[in-house]
Design a protein around this motif. Structure first.
Motif, PDB file in Angstrom:
ATOM      1  N   ALA A 198       2.816  26.529  16.018  1.00  0.00           N
ATOM      2  CA  ALA A 198       2.739  26.180  14.597  1.00  0.00           C
ATOM      3  C   ALA A 198       3.878  26.787  13.784  1.00  0.00           C
ATOM      4  N   SER A 199       4.367  27.934  14.164  1.00  0.00           N
ATOM      5  CA  SER A 199       5.465  28.575  13.434  1.00  0.00           C
ATOM      6  C   SER A 199       6.819  27.957  13.743  1.00  0.00           C
ATOM      7  N   PHE A 200       6.862  27.108  14.746  1.00  0.00           N
ATOM      8  CA  PHE A 200       8.098  26.457  15.172  1.00  0.00           C
ATOM      9  C   PHE A 200       7.936  24.952  14.988  1.00  0.00           C
ATOM     10  N   ARG A 201       8.104  24.489  13.781  1.00  0.00           N
ATOM     11  CA  ARG A 201       7.819  23.100  13.435  1.00  0.00           C
ATOM     12  C   ARG A 201       8.640  22.107  14.261  1.00  0.00           C
ATOM     13  N   ASN A 202       9.938  22.341  14.411  1.00  0.00           N
ATOM     14  CA  ASN A 202      10.780  21.415  15.177  1.00  0.00           C
ATOM     15  C   ASN A 202      10.411  21.406  16.656  1.00  0.00           C
ATOM     16  N   LEU A 203      10.131  22.567  17.207  1.00  0.00           N
ATOM     17  CA  LEU A 203       9.705  22.653  18.598  1.00  0.00           C
ATOM     18  C   LEU A 203       8.366  21.950  18.791  1.00  0.00           C
ATOM     19  N   ASP A 204       7.473  22.149  17.846  1.00  0.00           N
ATOM     20  CA  ASP A 204       6.155  21.530  17.933  1.00  0.00           C
ATOM     21  C   ASP A 204       6.253  20.008  17.901  1.00  0.00           C
ATOM     22  N   SER A 205       7.107  19.477  17.038  1.00  0.00           N
ATOM     23  CA  SER A 205       7.250  18.016  16.981  1.00  0.00           C
ATOM     24  C   SER A 205       7.964  17.474  18.216  1.00  0.00           C
ATOM     25  N   ALA A 206       8.897  18.243  18.786  1.00  0.00           N
ATOM     26  CA  ALA A 206       9.599  17.802  19.989  1.00  0.00           C
ATOM     27  C   ALA A 206       8.665  17.788  21.205  1.00  0.00           C
ATOM     28  N   LEU A 207       7.707  18.686  21.220  1.00  0.00           N
ATOM     29  CA  LEU A 207       6.762  18.779  22.339  1.00  0.00           C
ATOM     30  C   LEU A 207       5.372  18.317  21.912  1.00  0.00           C
ATOM     31  N   ALA A 208       5.315  17.291  21.088  1.00  0.00           N
ATOM     32  CA  ALA A 208       4.057  16.850  20.476  1.00  0.00           C
ATOM     33  C   ALA A 208       2.950  16.583  21.486  1.00  0.00           C
ATOM     34  N   HIS A 209       3.282  16.003  22.623  1.00  0.00           N
ATOM     35  CA  HIS A 209       2.241  15.616  23.576  1.00  0.00           C
ATOM     36  C   HIS A 209       2.378  16.321  24.921  1.00  0.00           C
ATOM     37  N   SER A 210       3.059  17.451  24.927  1.00  0.00           N
ATOM     38  CA  SER A 210       3.191  18.190  26.181  1.00  0.00           C
ATOM     39  C   SER A 210       3.102  19.690  25.910  1.00  0.00           C
ATOM     40  N   ASN A 211       2.962  20.447  26.968  1.00  0.00           N
ATOM     41  CA  ASN A 211       2.872  21.892  26.853  1.00  0.00           C
ATOM     42  C   ASN A 211       4.253  22.520  26.909  1.00  0.00           C
ATOM     43  N   LEU A 212       4.324  23.746  26.458  1.00  0.00           N
ATOM     44  CA  LEU A 212       5.572  24.490  26.473  1.00  0.00           C
ATOM     45  C   LEU A 212       5.896  24.913  27.905  1.00  0.00           C
ATOM     46  N   ASP A 213       7.078  24.562  28.376  1.00  0.00           N
ATOM     47  CA  ASP A 213       7.543  24.938  29.705  1.00  0.00           C
ATOM     48  C   ASP A 213       7.647  26.459  29.787  1.00  0.00           C
ATOM     49  N   SER A 214       7.253  27.029  30.911  1.00  0.00           N
ATOM     50  CA  SER A 214       7.248  28.488  31.053  1.00  0.00           C
ATOM     51  C   SER A 214       8.651  29.083  30.927  1.00  0.00           C
ATOM     52  N   GLU A 215       9.652  28.364  31.409  1.00  0.00           N
ATOM     53  CA  GLU A 215      11.035  28.855  31.297  1.00  0.00           C
ATOM     54  C   GLU A 215      11.483  28.876  29.836  1.00  0.00           C
ATOM     55  N   LEU A 216      11.159  27.836  29.087  1.00  0.00           N
ATOM     56  CA  LEU A 216      11.496  27.788  27.669  1.00  0.00           C
ATOM     57  C   LEU A 216      10.740  28.873  26.908  1.00  0.00           C
ATOM     58  N   GLU A 217       9.493  29.096  27.279  1.00  0.00           N
ATOM     59  CA  GLU A 217       8.708  30.165  26.650  1.00  0.00           C
ATOM     60  C   GLU A 217       9.383  31.514  26.859  1.00  0.00           C
ATOM     61  N   LYS A 218       9.838  31.775  28.080  1.00  0.00           N
ATOM     62  CA  LYS A 218      10.537  33.036  28.381  1.00  0.00           C
ATOM     63  C   LYS A 218      11.815  33.159  27.554  1.00  0.00           C
ATOM     64  N   GLN A 219      12.555  32.056  27.422  1.00  0.00           N
ATOM     65  CA  GLN A 219      13.791  32.084  26.640  1.00  0.00           C
ATOM     66  C   GLN A 219      13.519  32.379  25.166  1.00  0.00           C
ATOM     67  N   ILE A 220      12.471  31.789  24.620  1.00  0.00           N
ATOM     68  CA  ILE A 220      12.127  32.025  23.220  1.00  0.00           C
ATOM     69  C   ILE A 220      11.714  33.484  23.019  1.00  0.00           C
ATOM     70  N   ILE A 221      10.896  34.003  23.919  1.00  0.00           N
ATOM     71  CA  ILE A 221      10.458  35.397  23.817  1.00  0.00           C
ATOM     72  C   ILE A 221      11.639  36.348  23.934  1.00  0.00           C
ATOM     73  N   THR A 222      12.537  36.061  24.864  1.00  0.00           N
ATOM     74  CA  THR A 222      13.740  36.883  25.025  1.00  0.00           C
ATOM     75  C   THR A 222      14.598  36.827  23.764  1.00  0.00           C
TER      76      THR A 222
END
Length: 89
Positions: A26-50
């Protein structure tokens, strides 16, 4: 300097990391709209956290004396709670 604002902004990095780890985009509006119907990839999640961790580290480097234990900050925030002998000229 706005001590409380900077500390709140730095704390927001931890909040955003926690939300991403929980799958809350929810805090990442553009990411949320880009991944509207799918889950966040674990690699992308790691990159965002890093990236968020790196941003917080940069803020700590840029504002090294933001620590609450720093006596000058205590004096500025509330002069009645500080020891007079501990305050620099």
């Amino acid at each position: 300097m706005h001590h409380d604002i900077i500390r709140a902004f730095m704390a927001k990095f931890d909040l955003l990391k926690c939300r991403i780890q929980q799958g809350n985009r929810a805090s990442f509006r553009n990411l949320d709209s880009a991944l509207a119907h799918s889950n966040l990839d674990s690699e992308l999640e790691k990159q965002i956290i890093t990236h968020l961790s790196d941003l917080k580290a940069e803020f700590i480097n840029y504002f090294p004396d933001i620590d609450d234990k720093h006596e000058a900050w205590k004096f500025i925030r509330n002069p009645f709670l500080s020891e007079v002998a501990g305050v620099a000229d």
